[in-house]
Write a protein that holds these residues in place. Structure first.
Motif, short mmCIF file in Angstrom:
data_model
loop_
_atom_site.label_atom_id
_atom_site.label_comp_id
_atom_site.label_asym_id
_atom_site.label_seq_id
_atom_site.Cartn_x
_atom_site.Cartn_y
_atom_site.Cartn_z
N TYR A 11 0.79 -1.22 0.00
CA TYR A 11 0.00 0.00 0.00
C TYR A 11 0.83 1.27 0.00
CZ TYR A 11 -3.68 -3.29 1.17
OH TYR A 11 -4.55 -4.35 1.14
N PRO A 60 -3.12 4.33 2.64
CA PRO A 60 -3.41 3.00 2.08
C PRO A 60 -4.82 2.83 1.54
CG PRO A 60 -3.26 2.91 4.46
CD PRO A 60 -2.80 4.27 4.06
N GLY A 74 -6.61 -1.02 3.50
CA GLY A 74 -5.17 -1.16 3.53
C GLY A 74 -4.57 -0.94 4.92
N ASP A 99 -8.70 1.51 -2.34
CA ASP A 99 -7.34 1.49 -1.80
C ASP A 99 -6.36 2.05 -2.82
OD1 ASP A 99 -7.84 0.23 0.76
OD2 ASP A 99 -8.21 -1.63 -0.35
#
Length: 266
Positions: free
Chosen positions: A62, A66, A70, A103
């Protein structure tokens, strides 16, 4: 016999004392990491290293923000010697929606460049790293690396590897056109609004990120009537931006990734 014993003891050392890379560490199934170093000093008194992550093409880690599912990265250099600071130079990530979650990710082989501020001729890196790794399941993984830097022996191969990763990092936009205008946050609508001049970049690629914050904003929507990009704040809003925060907009052009930094108004 003493020479033989000494040689065998040397082979048992986990990593070369003055190497330009550490040994690989297995951190998850089919995932391993190591540090690589350029062993060179910039005119500004810094040096570059890279966290090299070897992952299958369907496995990800990530970005600095993130996302909804994440895991944020952590780098702890507190035990290092000869360092006064560090900066992670994050390459442009991919924004993806998976199982309803947004994400910012990197897939497969990834190198994260880090610029280290140094104040000594001899530098010892002693760093703890935590990253999120996701394949079928998402888990935090940890690694600890110890490495001396030998500036008398620059490593051109690792320097090139790090430079290739740095080439993917967004650089400050210096084009003739101001692509973005005033930026503001509407607390009631929970959106960032940025005036835009549509030209020369992929609007859908723009990622809004508030400095020193994990606040996550969704993909932009273009309001053609008012000439603004609208970024919705996701989540419960506990990390909502504040007046005067610095807004980073990263985006892709035909010439690579760029970034524009402005100040948020309320």
């Amino acid at each position: 016999m003493r020479i033989l014993i000494a040689f065998l003891l040397l082979l048992s050392v986990p990593a070369p004392l003055w190497a330009s890379q550490t040994l690989w560490q297995d951190v998850a199934p089919d995932v391993k990491m190591r540090l690589v170093a350029s062993n060179s000093v910039t005119p500004e008194g810094t040096t570059w290293i890279g966290l090299e992550i070897e992952m299958p093409d369907d496995t990800k880690t990530y970005w600095r923000v993130p996302g909804e599912s994440g895991i944020p990265a952590k780098f702890d250099f507190a035990r290092s010697q000869g360092l006064t600071g560090h900066t992670v130079a994050w390459p442009m990530p991919m924004r993806e929606t998976d199982k309803g979650y947004i994400d910012h990710v990197y897939y497969g082989h990834t190198v994260l460049p880090l610029e280290l501020d140094i104040d000594a001729d001899e530098v010892l890196i002693d760093v703890d790293i935590v990253l999120g790794i996701c394949s079928d399941v998402c888990v935090p993984v940890a690694a600890q690396f110890t490495q001396h830097l030998d500036f008398a022996q620059p490593d051109r191969a690792n320097g090139l590897r790090i430079d290739q990763a740095r080439a993917l990092v967004p650089v400050q936009w210096n084009g003739q056109n101001d692509l973005f205008g005033a930026a503001s946050f509407d607390a009631q609508a929970r959106t960032i609004m940025v005036a835009v001049e549509p030209a020369g970049y992929d609007m859908g690629s723009v990622i809004a990120h508030v400095a020193n914050s994990m606040a996550l904003f969704g993909p932009p929507e273009l309001d053609e009537t008012n000439g603004v990009l609208i970024f919705p704040l996701l989540g419960n809003g506990k990390t909502a931006p504040r007046d005067g925060d610095r807004l980073h907009l990263t985006f892709l052009t035909g010439n690579g990734a760029y970034e524009v930094v402005s100040v948020l108004d309320f």
